[in-house]
Structures are given as C-alpha cells and as structure tokens.
Design an enzyme around this catalytic site. Structure first.
Site, short mmCIF file in Angstrom:
data_model
loop_
_atom_site.label_atom_id
_atom_site.label_comp_id
_atom_site.label_asym_id
_atom_site.label_seq_id
_atom_site.Cartn_x
_atom_site.Cartn_y
_atom_site.Cartn_z
N HIS A 82 -15.68 34.83 -3.46
CA HIS A 82 -16.53 33.78 -2.90
C HIS A 82 -17.38 34.30 -1.75
O HIS A 82 -16.89 35.06 -0.91
CB HIS A 82 -15.66 32.61 -2.41
CG HIS A 82 -16.41 31.33 -2.26
ND1 HIS A 82 -17.32 31.12 -1.25
CD2 HIS A 82 -16.38 30.19 -2.99
CE1 HIS A 82 -17.83 29.90 -1.36
NE2 HIS A 82 -17.28 29.32 -2.41
N GLY A 163 -22.40 29.92 21.15
CA GLY A 163 -21.71 31.20 21.17
C GLY A 163 -22.66 32.37 21.35
O GLY A 163 -23.88 32.22 21.36
N PRO A 164 -22.09 33.56 21.46
CA PRO A 164 -22.90 34.75 21.72
C PRO A 164 -23.71 35.19 20.52
O PRO A 164 -23.31 34.97 19.37
CB PRO A 164 -21.84 35.80 22.09
CG PRO A 164 -20.61 35.35 21.36
CD PRO A 164 -20.65 33.86 21.37
N PHE A 167 -22.35 39.68 16.88
CA PHE A 167 -21.47 39.36 15.77
C PHE A 167 -20.03 39.72 16.09
O PHE A 167 -19.73 40.84 16.53
CB PHE A 167 -21.92 40.08 14.49
CG PHE A 167 -21.36 39.47 13.24
CD1 PHE A 167 -21.58 38.13 12.95
CD2 PHE A 167 -20.63 40.22 12.35
CE1 PHE A 167 -21.07 37.55 11.78
CE2 PHE A 167 -20.12 39.68 11.18
CZ PHE A 167 -20.34 38.33 10.91
N GLY A 172 -16.07 37.15 12.48
CA GLY A 172 -17.33 36.81 11.86
C GLY A 172 -17.99 35.64 12.56
O GLY A 172 -17.84 35.45 13.76
#
Length: 562
Positions: A82, A163-164, A167, A172
């Site tokens: 997936h 958020g930052p 990555f 993730g």
C-alpha cells in the site's frame, strides 16, 4: 443525540501484532472512546483502525495513537503493497451524529497542531480540512511516498501545515483531515497478475487511463492543446482504484476507495468489476470490505440483488444484509460478521445496554411479567403495532411471490418495504417507551432537601412526564400508517391470507387504544394545561380515525371470509 465523531487512522504496520496492540491500547485508554474495528493486512503491511467518541475524546485518542505509532513503527524498515508516507499514514475524522463539518475541521486542526508541535512530525491537512486546496487530495500529498518526501518537503509549496519542514526519518509524515464516509473495498479476481488487475482497476476508476494513439497501454499518449495527456474516463464516479497482488490469499485484487457511496454504492462498484473482468476473460470470485461500513451500504445492496432476482425487497434488514454478503462474496477470504463490520451494529454493541427488542419472546414476556414497572403497557402497545405492520408486510410478500402475479411484483414489494419501515419504527418505540418511563423515575429520585432542589426536581419531573406522554403519542401516529397497508392487502392481496390481514388490523387497533391510555395517564400528572389540551385533542382525533379505518378494513375481511 450525543456528539459523535468517527476517526479512522491508518498505521504502517500490519504484521507485528504486539505493536498494533500497543497502538489500540493507547486509543482505549481514553474515556469516552469506543474502539470499533482493527483490520491488519500482512501484504499491505498496514492496519486500519476505527473508533468513535465525542470530539474532544476522539482528538485525544488519535493523538495518543499517533504518539505510540511513532514509538513502535520505524519507517526506515517498512515495506508493503500500500502507498504510504508515515507511521501514521493518514488520520481522517468523519462526523457521525450532531457534529458539523466545522467542528470536525476544528478537530483535525487541533490534532495536527499537537502532533506537529509535540511530536515534531510534519502534518498535512487534506480533504475538507485542507488549508491549501491544491493539496486537498490525499494521493497528491502522498505522491513520492516515504522515500520521495526527503526532497519533496524542502520545496516551498510542500511546507507542512504543522510541524517542522524537515522529514522525520523514523516516523515520516502524517496526513490529517476531514472527509465523507469512505469505504475501502477490494474485489477478488481469479488471477495472480497485477497487470491484469490494474487493467480492471483503470476501467472502473473515475480517472480512468491515459489515452494513447494506438489504444495500447504502452502507446504514445494523446496530448491536449496544453501538452497534457488526455484521459479516457472510467465507469465509476468518486472511485479510486489500483490492482495489486495479495500474497496471503494468492490472488490479485482490484483495490478501491469509494469516496461517495450515495452516488457510487458498493454494489455498483462490484458490478462494474464483474462486467469489465468478464470482458477481459477474468472472473470476480468475491470481495472484501477493509475496516467498517455503514449499514445502508449493505441494505441497499441487498435490495438491489433482490430486485435483480425479481423478488420482493420487503424483507428484514438482517435478510437484506445476508443477501448482500452472499451476492458479493464478502466472506470468501475470511468470515464476514456484520456485528463486527457494520458501524451502527458495533456502536450499538459498544453501548452494551439491555435491549428489549433483542430478547426472545419468552424473555420479553418474563421481563414484562416481573415486578419491574417497565416494560409496561406502552412498550407492549408498540410491540402490538409492530406485529400488526409485520402481518401486513407478510401478506405483501406472499402476494409478491404468488404464481401468476408477476406483473404486480413491484406494487406488493413497495408495500412490503413500507411495512418493514413501520415495523422498525414501532420496535424502536418499544425501547423508547421504557426509556421514557425510566427518565421519569430518575427525575423523581432527584434530591428535594432545599427549596432550590425541590424546584429543580419539580421541573425535571414535569419535562420527563411530557416526554413520557409524547412517546405513546408517536406510537399512535406511527401505527395509524399501517391501516393503509392493511387496507390495500385486504382489497388486493393474496386472498388466502385475508385472516392475517384481519389479525393485523386488530393488533393495530389494540396498539393505538393501548398507547392512548399511556398518553392519558401521563397527562394526568402534568401542570401544563396548554400542553395537556393539545395532546388530548391529538389523541381524540387519532382514536376516532383509527376506529373508522379499522371498521373499513374489517368489513372487507368479513366479506371475504364469507
């Protein structure tokens, strides 16, 4: 109705049952939340979890689940069939009852802010919660998947909503949003070929396939005036689909997301796959629902397949659901239990209250006969009304299936469907009448030491008693609708069942007269004269109409009985 919102987070782990359990334990640690379904897949290496709760509780449970997933899932090691971009890949909220879209969007924003700030996981908002409409589509956000996001997130247009903009290598990124109810639905094929499954998927999905000059999948694309490839649209609107191979079953599937089940219902997706598979020399052998499904999906499918068989649709919900399961082969790969897969049944089970209508006949009679005042005459009256409507529906179904009456099938089937609806409404009122009585008892149990307490208690008793009068009034109004059904069946139904029509009419009249007694006994306790007068006038009219309707039906019954 309480505020209720559903949350369906998808986690990138479908093989480590201990990790999955830790995530679901985190969800269940929040009071006010009911865990409805946990559906892991080994080949996809993904687990779909479904839970419901009030908005605040649902947000808290989702945060704890995302936090735990970040601890127990390492995306650097993740492989699966997936598409995915994070440990918690996607986390949508879906309003269930008494929750507006704006409230649901506020839930997504609140959760996204917490995940971004506290867990340092990049968060993107999608669907109805999207702040940037160009990336409202989940597939657009997830393009490139986990591996491609290390570069993608550095692009200015892919700065996260929360958020930052760095990555998170282990966890993730996460997509949080608000959407309509989505059904994840896989159709099984008698092949192992992903390419052939994809060909069916491209036939049915809304975006279809790229148009080519020679008509082959590998041919030169046909371009529009802007240089963009033209597409041949697929058969179904609001459907996303791909083909894949499922190792544990040894088959290929068409994996679909149905994003608008009103316009493209489950059975339409199934039939489209059957049709295009047959054209390609393939056969659909069954299907599976991933996660949970609204009851309406299976009820509508059951009606559709009965209609195809030229049979009456006026059967119980249970029979309709069974017809859907058998017709679409939902149990081919593993057992399909409606109590576990249908969201309304699971919520009902989670509430774990004692249900009168789930008792067998002996249990109901024993409960009525006991020294408890409820269930009492009001619930019994509603039950008699349900039996009256059921007898009318029985005659409609027998007439629909009578040899030589094929031209009347639709007429009798429609009446049988109405009978089922009336029966279900009246059975619901069996429960409501007892619940209304219990509310009155709860009001009487309130403290009455001080003047303020006595005033509050008096007001509560008055309101609860009004409601206790309104429920049997609703029973009268609902049961009255059965007379038209019974009249039609008396005049035009199977003559061999005329006595059943007569019993149905007697049960309906007894229901209405019994419910009237329950309205009157509650009105006698009230101080609100205006409310009393209004309800007394309503029950007087309903009783008079009932007697006239009963006589009309009974005359036909007596004449035909000779």
């Amino acid at each position: 109705m309480p505020k209720l919102i559903e949350c369906v987070p998808n986690f990138s782990e479908g093989r480590d049952l201990d990790a999955i359990r830790q995530i679901t334990d985190a969800i269940e640690s929040v009071e006010g939340v009911s865990l409805l379904d946990v559906d892991p897949g080994a080949s996809t290496n993904r687990t779909v979890v479904t839970f419901v709760g009030d908005p605040d509780s649902a947000v808290e449970a989702a945060f704890r689940a995302i936090q735990k997933a970040a601890e127990v899932i390492d995306m650097r090691k993740h492989k699966g069939a997936h598409p995915r971009m994070g440990a918690t890949d996607v986390c949508p909220f879906i309003p269930v009852s008494n929750v507006s879209w704006n409230e649901a969007i506020a839930c997504a924003q609140k959760l996204g802010e917490r995940v971004g700030n506290e867990l340092k996981i990049p968060v993107y908002l999608y669907e109805k919660a999207a702040s940037d409409k160009s990336r409202a589509n989940l597939s657009v956000i997830r393009a490139g998947e986990y591996e491609g996001f290390f570069k993608k997130i550095k692009q200015p247009e892919w700065k996260p909503d929360f958020g930052p903009a760095i990555f998170n290598e282990k966890s993730g990124a996460t997509v949080i949003g608000v959407r309509d109810f989505l059904v994840a639905y896989n159709v099984n094929l008698n092949t192992k070929s992903v390419r052939r499954a994809n060909s069916v998927a491209f036939d049915v999905r809304e975006q279809g396939r790229v148009k080519t000059v020679d008509g082959t999948p590998w041919g030169k694309p046909v371009l529009d005036s802007s240089g963009e490839p033209l597409r041949e649209l697929g058969m179904l609107k609001h459907v996303k689909a791909i083909g894949w191979f499922v190792k544990e079953y040894g088959i290929a599937q068409v994996s679909m997301n149905l994003t608008n089940i009103e316009e493209t219902p489950l059975h339409a997706a199934f039939n489209a796959c059957v049709k295009t598979a047959a054209k390609r020399g393939l056969r659909v052998t069954g299907s599976e629902i991933v996660g949970m499904v609204p009851k309406k999906c299976l009820v509508d499918a059951g009606r559709y397949f009965l209609r195809k068989q030229r049979w009456s649709e006026g059967v119980s919900e249970e029979e309709l659901i069974d017809m859907a399961i058998r017709s679409m082969g939902l149990g081919e790969l593993k057992p399909f239990d409606p109590k576990e897969k249908v969201i309304e049944f699971k919520i009902e089970s989670a509430a774990s209250r004692k249900s009168l209508v789930k008792m067998n006949l002996r249990e109901f009679c024993n409960e009525t006969l006991s020294d408890s005042p409820a269930p009492g005459g009001g619930s019994v009256a509603a039950l008699m009304g349900a039996l009256g409507a059921s007898l009318g529906g029985m005659v409609a179904n027998l007439s629909a299936g009578k040899r030589g009456w094929d031209d009347r099938l639709e007429y009798f089937s429609d009446w049988a469907v109405q009978a089922q609806q009336l029966k279900d409404e009246l059975l619901s009122l069996v429960e409501d009448d007892t619940a209304a009585f219990n509310k009155v008892m709860d009001a009487f149990a309130l403290p009455k030491e001080s003047a303020e307490e006595r005033a509050a208690r008096s007001a509560a008793v008055e309101e609860a008693t009004k409601y206790a009068a309104e429920v049997p009034l609703k029973v009268m109004e609902t049961a009255s609708k059965s007379y038209q059904l019974l009249s039609e069946m008396a005049e035009r139904g199977n003559p061999a069942s005329i006595s059943d029509v007569g019993v149905g009419a007697l049960a309906t009249r007894a229901c209405i007269e019994g419910a009237e007694l329950n309205v009157r006994i509650n009105l006698a306790q009230l101080k609100d004269e205006k409310f009393n007068s209004a309800l007394l006038e309503k029950i007087r009219k309903l009783s008079a109409e009932s007697e006239a309707q009963f006589k009309k039906v009974n005359q036909v019954v007596e004449r035909k009985l000779g």
